[in-house]
Design a protein around this motif. Structure first.
Motif, short mmCIF file in Angstrom:
data_model
loop_
_atom_site.label_atom_id
_atom_site.label_comp_id
_atom_site.label_asym_id
_atom_site.label_seq_id
_atom_site.Cartn_x
_atom_site.Cartn_y
_atom_site.Cartn_z
N ILE A 114 -0.05 -14.46 14.00
CA ILE A 114 -0.48 -14.24 12.62
C ILE A 114 -1.20 -12.90 12.49
O ILE A 114 -0.91 -12.10 11.58
CB ILE A 114 -1.39 -15.40 12.14
N PHE A 115 -2.12 -12.63 13.40
CA PHE A 115 -2.88 -11.38 13.34
C PHE A 115 -1.96 -10.17 13.48
O PHE A 115 -2.04 -9.21 12.69
CB PHE A 115 -3.93 -11.37 14.46
N SER A 116 -1.07 -10.19 14.46
CA SER A 116 -0.25 -9.01 14.73
C SER A 116 0.80 -8.77 13.65
O SER A 116 1.08 -7.62 13.29
CB SER A 116 0.41 -9.11 16.11
N TYR A 117 1.39 -9.83 13.10
CA TYR A 117 2.42 -9.66 12.10
C TYR A 117 1.83 -9.14 10.78
O TYR A 117 2.45 -8.33 10.09
CB TYR A 117 3.19 -10.96 11.85
N GLN A 118 0.63 -9.61 10.43
CA GLN A 118 -0.02 -9.07 9.24
C GLN A 118 -0.38 -7.60 9.42
O GLN A 118 -0.23 -6.79 8.50
CB GLN A 118 -1.27 -9.90 8.91
N LYS A 119 -0.81 -7.25 10.61
CA LYS A 119 -1.14 -5.85 10.91
C LYS A 119 0.13 -4.99 10.85
O LYS A 119 0.11 -3.86 10.33
CB LYS A 119 -1.78 -5.76 12.29
N LEU A 120 1.25 -5.50 11.36
CA LEU A 120 2.51 -4.76 11.31
C LEU A 120 2.94 -4.51 9.87
O LEU A 120 3.40 -3.40 9.54
CB LEU A 120 3.60 -5.53 12.05
N LEU A 121 2.80 -5.51 9.01
CA LEU A 121 3.18 -5.32 7.61
C LEU A 121 2.37 -4.19 6.97
O LEU A 121 2.89 -3.43 6.16
CB LEU A 121 2.99 -6.62 6.83
N GLY A 122 1.10 -4.10 7.34
CA GLY A 122 0.26 -3.01 6.84
C GLY A 122 0.77 -1.66 7.28
O GLY A 122 0.83 -0.70 6.49
N ALA A 125 3.98 -0.81 5.39
CA ALA A 125 3.69 -0.41 4.01
C ALA A 125 3.18 1.03 3.95
O ALA A 125 3.54 1.79 3.05
CB ALA A 125 2.67 -1.36 3.40
N ASP A 126 2.39 1.40 4.94
CA ASP A 126 1.87 2.78 5.00
C ASP A 126 2.99 3.80 5.16
O ASP A 126 2.81 4.98 4.84
CB ASP A 126 0.88 2.93 6.16
N GLY A 128 6.11 3.32 3.79
CA GLY A 128 7.10 3.16 2.73
C GLY A 128 7.99 1.95 2.83
O GLY A 128 8.92 1.79 2.02
N TYR A 129 7.74 1.09 3.80
CA TYR A 129 8.54 -0.14 3.94
C TYR A 129 7.70 -1.29 3.39
O TYR A 129 6.93 -1.92 4.11
CB TYR A 129 8.90 -0.38 5.40
N ASP A 130 7.87 -1.58 2.12
CA ASP A 130 6.98 -2.52 1.43
C ASP A 130 7.48 -3.95 1.58
O ASP A 130 8.48 -4.34 0.96
CB ASP A 130 6.88 -2.13 -0.05
N ILE A 131 6.80 -4.72 2.40
CA ILE A 131 7.09 -6.15 2.58
C ILE A 131 5.74 -6.88 2.54
O ILE A 131 4.81 -6.51 3.25
CB ILE A 131 7.79 -6.42 3.92
N THR A 132 5.65 -7.89 1.70
CA THR A 132 4.39 -8.61 1.56
C THR A 132 4.36 -9.84 2.47
O THR A 132 5.41 -10.38 2.84
CB THR A 132 4.16 -9.06 0.12
N TRP A 133 3.16 -10.26 2.78
CA TRP A 133 2.98 -11.48 3.59
C TRP A 133 3.55 -12.69 2.86
O TRP A 133 4.13 -13.59 3.46
CB TRP A 133 1.50 -11.67 3.90
N ASP A 134 3.41 -12.69 1.51
CA ASP A 134 3.94 -13.80 0.72
C ASP A 134 5.47 -13.87 0.83
O ASP A 134 6.05 -14.96 0.90
CB ASP A 134 3.53 -13.65 -0.74
N GLU A 135 6.13 -12.71 0.85
CA GLU A 135 7.59 -12.69 1.02
C GLU A 135 7.98 -13.26 2.38
O GLU A 135 8.99 -13.98 2.50
CB GLU A 135 8.12 -11.26 0.89
#
Length: 313
Positions: A114-122, A125-126, A128-135
């Motif tokens: 959970i920690f690492s995947y949320q950090k990867l999404l951040g 996004a930085d 230009g690859y916009d994917i949200t945790w909700d998606e």
């Protein structure tokens, strides 16, 4: 569902919606039965296999459900191991999944994921690859708990949003770009092998040639062959030979057939099982057209029934 006649009627590596596959457990069992499979497995990533699955609104024992359809279903887990090395995956089969050590390991893995995947999404996004945790949590309109999220869902979303052409291209993009380097804490393979044995199961190294030719662990830098030697010394039970290398991220010099031959030649006298499996994910539902089918890779029923460890699962 693809209806290609399977090459093997025993497939020892498959995934469902409980991790990053596209078939529900019930769909997977039904699709396998329609192909005439005889032995199948649940080996979802880092999650405990289900005691019950939903069939027509009723909760049933998946092993009994498969048996009624003429198949043996073996519950398993594919553990991602070795924090510093990609694609070291150990398939465990036939364990007592109520063993406290397996449950404790599962809980540790969940927190790290959970920690690492949320950090990867951040990081994505930085760039230009916009994917949200909700998606991610609701991918394919399947609501998931955070502990059930798999990294391949992120790869699938990157492809579906047009950031890459395929999930495998997304995997390589993240893997090869230092900007996206987020290492989650993975278990030591020695611990997974020990836990498998302590809970009456077996441990098999999946897709050995997806591991880089040179790897660096806490013990230093070594070749892939030297690394596999260490796993064998830890009492690894088996190694996967028949595998869909031509439909994954493998980019080495050998053909799938050459790898199968090499693994058999190098290891058939050193481990007790030469395994095989498709790594089925129901790709026919995804963006990737390079589809892995149930039974595309595997082992023969004769081999399964004659192998001392496999036949007792």
């Amino acid at each position: 569902m693809m209806t290609t006649q399977p090459n093997y009627i025993v497939d020892l590596h498959s995934h469902t919606t409980r991790s990053d596959g596209g078939d529900t457990p019930q769909e997977f069992i039904s699709n396998a039965a329609a192909l005439g499979m005889k032995v199948i497995v649940f080996t979802d990533h880092d999650v405990l296999p289900p005691d019950q699955i939903e069939v027509n609104g009723v909760m049933v024992d998946p092993v009994l459900y498969a048996r009624k359809k003429g198949m043996k279903l073996i519950p398993g887990i594919e553990f991602s191991c070795e924090t510093q090395v990609e694609d070291v995956h150990i398939v465990v089969l036939g364990c007592d999944y109520s063993n406290p050590k397996i449950i404790e390991m599962y809980q540790k893995i969940v927190k790290s994921k959970i920690f690492s995947y949320q950090k990867l999404l951040g990081k994505l996004a930085d760039n230009g690859y916009d994917i949200t945790w909700d998606e991610v949590l609701n991918y394919d309109d399947i609501p998931r708990k955070p502990e059930d999220v798999q990294k391949k869902i992120i790869f699938n979303l990157m492809a579906e949003k047009g950031y890459t052409k395929t999930w495998s291209e997304a995997k390589l993009l993240i893997r090869n770009n230092p900007d996206f380097s987020v290492k989650r804490e993975k278990p030591d393979p020695a611990d997974i092998i020990n836990i498998a044995h302590e809970s009456s199961g077996i441990a098999i190294l999946a897709h050995p040639y997806l591991i880089d030719e040179t790897v660096t662990t806490n013990e230093g830098t070594m070749t892939r062959a030297e690394y596999i030697d260490k796993l064998i010394d830890l009492d690894l039970d088996g190694i996967e030979a028949s595998y869909t290398y031509d439909k994954t991220t493998y980019n080495g010099p050998y053909t799938k057939e050459e790898i199968i031959a090499k693994v058999k030649s190098d290891y058939q006298d050193r481990v007790r099982i030469i395994s095989g499996g498709s790594d089925y994910h129901a790709d026919y539902k995804k963006t990737d057209k390079n589809i892995r089918n149930i039974g595309e890779c595997g082992v023969t029923l004769e081999y399964f029934n004659s192998n001392e460890l496999l036949k007792n699962l």
